[in-house]
Design a protein around this motif. Structure first.
Motif, PDB file in Angstrom:
ATOM      1  N   UNK A  60      -7.434  50.809  15.437  1.00  0.00           N
ATOM      2  CA  UNK A  60      -6.115  50.105  15.451  1.00  0.00           C
ATOM      3  C   UNK A  60      -6.357  50.075  17.299  1.00  0.00           C
ATOM      4  N   UNK A  61      -5.027  50.689  17.581  1.00  0.00           N
ATOM      5  CA  UNK A  61      -4.684  50.542  18.514  1.00  0.00           C
ATOM      6  C   UNK A  61      -3.913  52.255  18.968  1.00  0.00           C
ATOM      7  N   UNK A  64      -7.653  57.297  21.653  1.00  0.00           N
ATOM      8  CA  UNK A  64      -7.857  58.700  21.575  1.00  0.00           C
ATOM      9  C   UNK A  64      -8.706  58.656  20.801  1.00  0.00           C
ATOM     10  N   UNK A  65      -9.187  57.961  19.769  1.00  0.00           N
ATOM     11  CA  UNK A  65     -10.134  57.944  18.378  1.00  0.00           C
ATOM     12  C   UNK A  65     -11.091  57.464  18.750  1.00  0.00           C
ATOM     13  N   UNK A  66     -12.289  58.322  18.041  1.00  0.00           N
ATOM     14  CA  UNK A  66     -13.079  57.994  18.801  1.00  0.00           C
ATOM     15  C   UNK A  66     -14.109  57.479  17.246  1.00  0.00           C
ATOM     16  N   UNK A  67     -14.278  57.922  16.001  1.00  0.00           N
ATOM     17  CA  UNK A  67     -14.585  57.068  15.336  1.00  0.00           C
ATOM     18  C   UNK A  67     -13.247  56.024  14.630  1.00  0.00           C
ATOM     19  N   UNK A  68     -12.957  55.766  14.463  1.00  0.00           N
ATOM     20  CA  UNK A  68     -12.724  55.008  13.560  1.00  0.00           C
ATOM     21  C   UNK A  68     -12.894  53.813  12.139  1.00  0.00           C
ATOM     22  N   UNK A  69     -11.878  53.350  11.142  1.00  0.00           N
ATOM     23  CA  UNK A  69     -12.400  52.857  10.114  1.00  0.00           C
ATOM     24  C   UNK A  69     -13.007  51.360   9.780  1.00  0.00           C
ATOM     25  N   UNK A  70     -13.780  50.788   9.226  1.00  0.00           N
ATOM     26  CA  UNK A  70     -13.911  48.767   9.259  1.00  0.00           C
ATOM     27  C   UNK A  70     -13.544  48.698   8.302  1.00  0.00           C
ATOM     28  N   UNK A  77      -0.902  45.222  15.157  1.00  0.00           N
ATOM     29  CA  UNK A  77      -0.507  43.858  15.076  1.00  0.00           C
ATOM     30  C   UNK A  77       0.446  44.085  13.490  1.00  0.00           C
ATOM     31  N   UNK A  78       0.485  45.352  12.506  1.00  0.00           N
ATOM     32  CA  UNK A  78       0.736  45.471  11.545  1.00  0.00           C
ATOM     33  C   UNK A  78       2.450  45.033  11.112  1.00  0.00           C
ATOM     34  N   UNK A  79       2.995  45.308  12.320  1.00  0.00           N
ATOM     35  CA  UNK A  79       5.095  45.228  12.084  1.00  0.00           C
ATOM     36  C   UNK A  79       4.573  43.812  12.113  1.00  0.00           C
ATOM     37  N   UNK A  80       4.173  43.211  12.610  1.00  0.00           N
ATOM     38  CA  UNK A  80       4.287  41.484  12.587  1.00  0.00           C
ATOM     39  C   UNK A  80       3.678  41.294  11.655  1.00  0.00           C
TER      40      UNK A  80
END
Length: 142
Positions: A60-61, A64-70, A77-80
């Motif tokens: 997501x946006x 600051x987080x180096x490793x994020x899942x995929x 855009x989850x709120x949309x």
């Protein structure tokens, strides 16, 4: 529209926690589990905390987080894409929408398999934490 009223579930041990009652209508839970809106700032902190496991599967946006899942949808855009009601059900029990999902049921006690001893008879997240995460995800607009 399908409406299901659920009573609070209690585990068999003294450490069991009661779940707040909620009603599923269609593909969402329209009413807050706590009776009030969550704290979006605290929700963001929970999403980024690896203990909640959100960031292990989702990206997501979060520069600051180096490793994020995929493994799961990007939360940008989850709120949309989803209403507050839909977000709440996805956190409470995503398996109601997709029985083979890999997303944990964060606010469910019954019908689970392979639950570690430390997590039996209590939800992964509290009602307040669910509402905080819902409040945060609802702010994520494209």
């Amino acid at each position: 529209m399908l409406a299901i009223a659920l009573a609070p579930a209690l585990g068999a041990t003294a450490k069991a926690e009661a779940l707040a009652p909620f009603t599923v209508i269609g593909d969402g839970i329209p009413d807050s589990l706590t009776g009030k809106a969550g704290d979006a700032a605290h929700g963001r902190a929970l999403v980024l905390d690896r203990a909640s496991t959100c960031i292990l599967c989702h990206s997501g946006p979060f520069p600051e987080i180096r490793f994020q899942g995929d493994l799961a949808p990007n939360l940008a855009g989850a709120g949309n894409r989803w209403s507050v009601s839909q977000l709440r059900l996805r956190l409470v029990d995503a398996s109601r929408l997709n029985p083979v999902t890999i997303m944990p049921s964060y606010y469910r006690l019954e019908g689970l398999v392979r639950v570690g001893q430390g997590w039996r008879d209590k939800p992964i997240l509290s009602a307040e934490q669910i509402e905080d995460i819902v409040a945060y995800l609802a702010t994520l607009r494209d």
